[in-house]
Design a protein around this motif. Structure first.
Motif, PDB file in Angstrom:
ATOM      1  N   VAL A  31       7.763  -8.376  -9.917  1.00 55.87           N
ATOM      2  CA  VAL A  31       7.368  -6.763  -9.892  1.00 55.87           C
ATOM      3  C   VAL A  31       7.057  -6.431 -11.346  1.00 55.87           C
ATOM      4  CG1 VAL A  31       8.413  -4.312  -9.484  1.00 55.87           C
ATOM      5  CG2 VAL A  31       8.780  -6.587  -7.978  1.00 55.87           C
ATOM      6  N   ALA A  32       5.740  -5.828 -11.645  1.00 53.45           N
ATOM      7  CA  ALA A  32       5.539  -5.138 -13.102  1.00 53.45           C
ATOM      8  C   ALA A  32       5.190  -3.811 -12.866  1.00 53.45           C
ATOM      9  CB  ALA A  32       4.394  -5.893 -13.318  1.00 53.45           C
ATOM     10  N   GLU A  33       6.248  -3.167 -13.531  1.00 55.41           N
ATOM     11  CA  GLU A  33       6.169  -1.703 -13.757  1.00 55.41           C
ATOM     12  C   GLU A  33       5.779  -1.580 -15.156  1.00 55.41           C
ATOM     13  OE1 GLU A  33       7.035   0.503 -11.740  1.00 55.41           O
ATOM     14  OE2 GLU A  33       8.533  -0.574 -10.038  1.00 55.41           O
ATOM     15  N   VAL A  34       4.184  -1.892 -15.333  1.00 55.78           N
ATOM     16  CA  VAL A  34       3.712  -1.878 -16.500  1.00 55.78           C
ATOM     17  C   VAL A  34       3.760  -0.391 -17.481  1.00 55.78           C
ATOM     18  CG1 VAL A  34       1.855  -2.486 -17.931  1.00 55.78           C
ATOM     19  CG2 VAL A  34       2.320  -3.721 -15.908  1.00 55.78           C
ATOM     20  N   ASN A  37       2.858 -10.585  -5.550  1.00 57.69           N
ATOM     21  CA  ASN A  37       3.397  -9.908  -6.964  1.00 57.69           C
ATOM     22  C   ASN A  37       3.263  -8.382  -6.619  1.00 57.69           C
ATOM     23  OD1 ASN A  37       4.074 -12.159  -8.928  1.00 57.69           O
ATOM     24  ND2 ASN A  37       2.246 -12.729  -8.065  1.00 57.69           N
ATOM     25  N   VAL A  38       3.982  -7.616  -7.665  1.00 59.35           N
ATOM     26  CA  VAL A  38       3.608  -6.198  -7.206  1.00 59.35           C
ATOM     27  C   VAL A  38       3.456  -5.837  -8.779  1.00 59.35           C
ATOM     28  CG1 VAL A  38       4.491  -3.943  -6.755  1.00 59.35           C
ATOM     29  CG2 VAL A  38       4.969  -5.794  -5.256  1.00 59.35           C
ATOM     30  N   ALA A  39       2.246  -4.660  -9.000  1.00 61.37           N
ATOM     31  CA  ALA A  39       2.014  -4.045 -10.256  1.00 61.37           C
ATOM     32  C   ALA A  39       1.905  -2.583 -10.045  1.00 61.37           C
ATOM     33  CB  ALA A  39       0.821  -4.626 -10.781  1.00 61.37           C
ATOM     34  N   ALA A  56      -2.704   0.220 -15.674  1.00 57.77           N
ATOM     35  CA  ALA A  56      -4.094   1.109 -15.455  1.00 57.77           C
ATOM     36  C   ALA A  56      -5.210   0.264 -14.995  1.00 57.77           C
ATOM     37  CB  ALA A  56      -4.372   1.728 -16.895  1.00 57.77           C
ATOM     38  N   ARG A  57      -5.271  -1.218 -15.243  1.00 55.40           N
ATOM     39  CA  ARG A  57      -6.145  -2.315 -14.800  1.00 55.40           C
ATOM     40  C   ARG A  57      -5.898  -3.023 -13.576  1.00 55.40           C
ATOM     41  NH1 ARG A  57      -9.159  -4.968 -19.768  1.00 55.40           N
ATOM     42  NH2 ARG A  57     -10.828  -5.374 -18.332  1.00 55.40           N
ATOM     43  N   GLY A  58      -4.845  -2.667 -13.002  1.00 55.10           N
ATOM     44  CA  GLY A  58      -4.389  -3.140 -11.682  1.00 55.10           C
ATOM     45  C   GLY A  58      -3.431  -4.298 -11.851  1.00 55.10           C
ATOM     46  N   LEU A  59      -3.690  -4.930 -10.497  1.00 55.33           N
ATOM     47  CA  LEU A  59      -2.690  -6.117 -10.366  1.00 55.33           C
ATOM     48  C   LEU A  59      -3.094  -7.459 -11.299  1.00 55.33           C
ATOM     49  CD1 LEU A  59      -0.365  -7.810  -8.941  1.00 55.33           C
ATOM     50  CD2 LEU A  59      -1.961  -8.727  -7.219  1.00 55.33           C
TER      51      LEU A  59
END
Length: 310
Positions: free
Chosen positions: A268-271, A292-294, A298-301
């Motif tokens: 899980v990427a909470e960018v 996977n989760v993003a 801004a540029r997506g997964l």
């Protein structure tokens, strides 16, 4: 090398046996480290241990060497511009458990160690990187440590956990050959307030696992991702990251033949930043699974098309 997704290691925490020696100050600790042998268990009483500590003896798979303490047992170096607080220099089958390492240029450096466990440590207030496995350090476990406040000397070198050596240092550490710090497991660590990557896996390293760690990139200044995989055949699974000035997870091929065959799944990427959740540069045969989760990327997964799990 290909990642076998059906062979994720089972991780078990180690427990410290009854001590064979109890130490209470820096002098007694240094003496114990000089004379330790396989099967010994050194217990740290709570308190401050000022200095730089070196261990060179080896245990064995059946008789490891233990150094155990609580977070109130604090190994404290000479400041963020000076030396390694604890240097495991060539010793195999150690168990470093539970204590605090603080206030050195580097926190824990392990050179040429095999089969060691670094568990439940707090490593903080460090000039460069906090925990570094280097010089063909293989088959080690970095488990459930708290790493925070690195990069106090130079932001660029403030990694939390660092595996292997950059190609520019191979002639210094590994006779100009790749630093084969292979099959290491980095699991269930909490890494925050690092100025460079929470985890940097260098070219030359293969076949490792990054499992169920938590990364916070709020202090990133000298890097643009939590995790940078430049080695081959690593499985990065079940990790959670928050806050990055760039991407969440990255790969790079900074040396020919490296940065390949890595797999990212169930992360899980909470960018909350301008990049991707998973940036493969270049894609090579690295794989981002669709599980996977993003979020807030801004540029997506990913810059690569994700692969559906079987």
């Amino acid at each position: 090398m290909a990642v076998n997704l059906n062979r994720v290691p089972v991780i078990r925490e180690v427990a410290c046996p009854r001590p064979t020696r109890v130490v209470s100050d820096a002098s007694s600790l240094a003496g114990a480290l000089r004379h330790v042998k396989g099967g010994d268990v050194i217990a740290l009483e709570d308190g401050a241990y000022a200095g730089r500590f070196v261990a060179t003896a080896s245990g064995s798979p059946g008789s490891p060497i233990y150094l155990c303490g609580s977070p109130r047992a604090v190994l404290a170096g000479d400041g963020p511009r000076s030396g390694y607080v604890f240097h495991l220099d060539g010793g195999d089958h150690w168990r470093l458990v539970g204590f605090t390492i603080r206030n050195g240029q580097k926190g824990l450096v392990a050179d040429s160690t095999v089969g060691s466990v670094f568990q439940g440590l707090t490593v903080e207030q460090i000039g460069d990187e906090a925990i570094h496995l280097r010089t063909h350090s293989t088959d080690n476990l970095v488990l459930a440590n708290t790493v925070r406040h690195t990069g106090l000397r130079r932001e660029k070198f403030g990694e939390g956990i660092y595996v292997g050596s950059a190609v520019s240092n191979w002639c210094r550490y590994t006779r100009c050959k790749p630093d084969r710090s292979d099959r290491n497991v980095i699991a269930r660590n909490t890494v925050s307030f690092t100025t460079a990557e929470a985890l940097d896996i260098k070219e030359g390293s293969s076949g490792g696992y990054v499992l169920d760690n938590t990364f916070d990139g709020s202090a990133l200044r000298g890097a643009d991702s939590w995790v940078d995989v430049k080695g081959n055949g690593w499985l990065v699974q079940g990790n959670r990251g928050t806050n990055s000035p760039g991407d969440g997870f990255q790969t790079h091929d900074v040396a020919k033949g490296w940065g390949q065959g890595n797999v990212f799944r169930r992360n899980v990427a909470e960018v909350h930043g301008p990049g991707h959740g998973f940036a493969l540069r270049p894609v090579n045969d690295n794989v981002v699974m669709c599980d996977n989760v993003a979020r807030g990327a801004a540029r997506g997964l990913s810059n690569a098309q994700c692969v559906k799990p079987h």
